[in-house]
Motif scaffolding. Structure first.
Motif, PDB file in Angstrom:
ATOM      1  N   ARG A  10      -6.037  -8.864  -6.686  1.00 17.41           N
ATOM      2  CA  ARG A  10      -6.238  -7.450  -6.388  1.00 17.41           C
ATOM      3  C   ARG A  10      -7.704  -7.060  -6.593  1.00 17.41           C
ATOM      4  N   THR A 106       2.925  -3.341   0.046  1.00 18.57           N
ATOM      5  CA  THR A 106       2.338  -3.330  -1.284  1.00 18.57           C
ATOM      6  C   THR A 106       3.266  -4.132  -2.171  1.00 18.57           C
ATOM      7  N   ALA A 151      -1.045   6.602   2.163  1.00 18.68           N
ATOM      8  CA  ALA A 151      -1.522   5.482   1.341  1.00 18.68           C
ATOM      9  C   ALA A 151      -2.225   5.983   0.089  1.00 18.68           C
ATOM     10  N   ALA A 155      -0.970   5.378  -3.906  1.00 21.50           N
ATOM     11  CA  ALA A 155      -1.833   4.623  -4.817  1.00 21.50           C
ATOM     12  C   ALA A 155      -2.287   5.438  -6.026  1.00 21.50           C
ATOM     13  N   THR A 160       1.544   4.140  -9.869  1.00 22.35           N
ATOM     14  CA  THR A 160       1.390   2.701 -10.123  1.00 22.35           C
ATOM     15  C   THR A 160       1.193   2.381 -11.605  1.00 22.35           C
ATOM     16  N   THR A 166      -0.821  -4.489  -5.136  1.00 27.26           N
ATOM     17  CA  THR A 166      -1.832  -4.942  -4.188  1.00 27.26           C
ATOM     18  C   THR A 166      -1.224  -4.945  -2.791  1.00 27.26           C
ATOM     19  N   THR A 167      -1.986  -4.445  -1.831  1.00 26.00           N
ATOM     20  CA  THR A 167      -1.476  -4.214  -0.483  1.00 26.00           C
ATOM     21  C   THR A 167      -2.047  -5.216   0.504  1.00 26.00           C
TER      22      THR A 167
END
Length: 182
Positions: A10, A106, A151, A155, A160, A166-167
């Protein structure tokens, strides 16, 4: 018995000082005793085989080795072929009908529940949509990730918190299934 895994790093090679050359990453993974090491793109994907450890211990080992070698911590998620294939197969969106830049996954370090995302006004984000899967979130962003309002909401630190997230775009999702299945 050996298993083939993908390591998803990431936040590396996206600017700044967190550079991890893929040749050095391959050497680092080989130094940890992993075999068949290959990398994909410059954005932090490596495939390897090993007969020891579980996903969490492998991820911790790789993260620690990166910190010792490069001098910074990089979060790592490790997943095996069966999981990666199951995530791709379970995609709730018509992946074959979409451009790869419109569909993202993700990956999370642990299971997530819908409550983390309850504050997001899904209707206000349409036509963008997301769905939860097994330690994964599928994001449909018709104008691409860079222009996605959703998005950014997904995030946020409170969604999170306590997780590594991690996408990857759909091309990478499919490529990792191929690479770990070979």
């Amino acid at each position: 018995m050996t298993t083939t895994y993908a390591a998803l790093l990431r936040g590396i090679n996206v600017g700044g000082s967190r550079k991890v050359p893929m040749a050095e990453l391959r050497t680092l993974l080989e130094g940890l005793g992993h075999g068949g090491v290959r990398t994909y793109l410059q954005s932090g994907q490596a495939v390897f085989t090993t007969g020891r450890g579980d996903e969490a211990s492998l991820a911790a080992g790789i993260s620690g080795a990166i910190e010792r070698h490069f001098g910074f911590r990089a979060d790592v998620i490790v997943r095996d072929h069966a999981y990666l294939k199951a995530v791709a197969d379970a995609c709730p969106f018509p992946a074959a009908d979409l451009r790869p830049r419109q569909l993202h996954v993700t990956y999370f370090s642990a299971p997530v529940d819908a409550g983390r995302f309850a504050e997001i006004d899904r209707a206000a984000c349409l036509p963008e949509e997301f769905r939860l899967g097994d330690r994964a979130l599928y994001l449909y962003a018709p104008d691409g990730l860079g222009r996605s309002r959703l998005a950014g909401l997904l995030a946020r630190p409170r969604t999170t918190e306590g997780l590594i997230a991690t996408t990857r775009n759909w091309n990478t999702v499919v490529k990792l299934v191929e690479m770990t299945g070979a």
